[in-house]
Design a protein around this motif. Structure first.
Motif, mmCIF file in Angstrom:
data_model
loop_
_atom_site.group_PDB
_atom_site.id
_atom_site.type_symbol
_atom_site.label_atom_id
_atom_site.label_comp_id
_atom_site.label_asym_id
_atom_site.label_seq_id
_atom_site.Cartn_x
_atom_site.Cartn_y
_atom_site.Cartn_z
ATOM 1 N N GLU A 39 35.790 38.527 40.615
ATOM 2 C CA GLU A 39 36.337 39.180 39.417
ATOM 3 C C GLU A 39 37.688 39.823 39.724
ATOM 4 O O GLU A 39 38.643 39.691 38.943
ATOM 5 C CB GLU A 39 35.348 40.240 38.939
ATOM 6 C CG GLU A 39 35.798 40.999 37.724
ATOM 7 C CD GLU A 39 34.825 42.115 37.380
ATOM 8 O OE1 GLU A 39 35.318 43.202 37.021
ATOM 9 O OE2 GLU A 39 33.610 41.913 37.478
ATOM 10 N N GLN A 42 40.294 37.029 40.249
ATOM 11 C CA GLN A 42 40.709 36.386 39.003
ATOM 12 C C GLN A 42 41.618 37.288 38.173
ATOM 13 O O GLN A 42 42.542 36.801 37.539
ATOM 14 C CB GLN A 42 39.482 35.977 38.188
ATOM 15 C CG GLN A 42 38.763 34.794 38.773
ATOM 16 C CD GLN A 42 37.477 34.461 38.037
ATOM 17 O OE1 GLN A 42 36.867 35.310 37.403
ATOM 18 N NE2 GLN A 42 37.066 33.203 38.131
ATOM 19 N N SER A 43 41.366 38.576 38.176
ATOM 20 C CA SER A 43 42.191 39.463 37.356
ATOM 21 C C SER A 43 43.496 39.852 38.050
ATOM 22 O O SER A 43 44.507 40.030 37.392
ATOM 23 C CB SER A 43 41.411 40.728 36.972
ATOM 24 O OG SER A 43 41.166 41.523 38.113
ATOM 25 N N GLU A 44 43.491 39.967 39.373
ATOM 26 C CA GLU A 44 44.668 40.430 40.103
ATOM 27 C C GLU A 44 45.469 39.302 40.754
ATOM 28 O O GLU A 44 46.630 39.495 41.085
ATOM 29 C CB GLU A 44 44.250 41.434 41.191
ATOM 30 C CG GLU A 44 43.573 42.680 40.666
ATOM 31 C CD GLU A 44 44.504 43.587 39.894
ATOM 32 O OE1 GLU A 44 45.719 43.569 40.143
ATOM 33 O OE2 GLU A 44 44.010 44.326 39.021
#
Length: 106
Positions: A39, A42-44
């Motif tokens: 997670e 994927q976001s950073e």
């Protein structure tokens, strides 16, 4: 052929339950950690590969072994972690903002 006493059966069942219980707990814990890493990635777009302690130990090793054959790879890995920490808002390991600000480039 003699039957096993009840206490032997009880101990065997206890050991089986403990073994599988701990194994399942560790598997679930590990999968949750990996899900959290994914997670964040994927976001950073990147993730911090080292904990504060591991990065300190890597830096200490680099400073103690300047002529080692693997020194360039160690420096690159150190810099990768520093860049990841400076470019993201979230980290997987327990990095404080103050720890990140105090990091030095090599």
């Amino acid at each position: 052929m003699t039957a096993l006493p009840a206490d032997v059966w009880a101990m065997m069942i206890f050991c089986i339950l403990v073994f599988f219980g701990v194994s399942i707990w560790v598997l679930v814990y590990t999968l949750r950690q990996e899900d959290r890493k994914l997670e964040i990635f994927q976001s950073e777009g990147t993730i911090d590969p080292y904990s504060p302690r591991a990065l300190r130990e890597l830096r200490d090793w680099i400073e103690a072994h300047p002529g080692d054959a693997d020194i360039e790879e160690a420096r690159e890995r150190y810099q990768d972690c520093v860049r990841a920490l400076r470019s993201t808002n979230r980290s997987f390991h327990d990095w404080s903002d103050q720890d990140i600000r105090q990091l030095e480039d090599l």
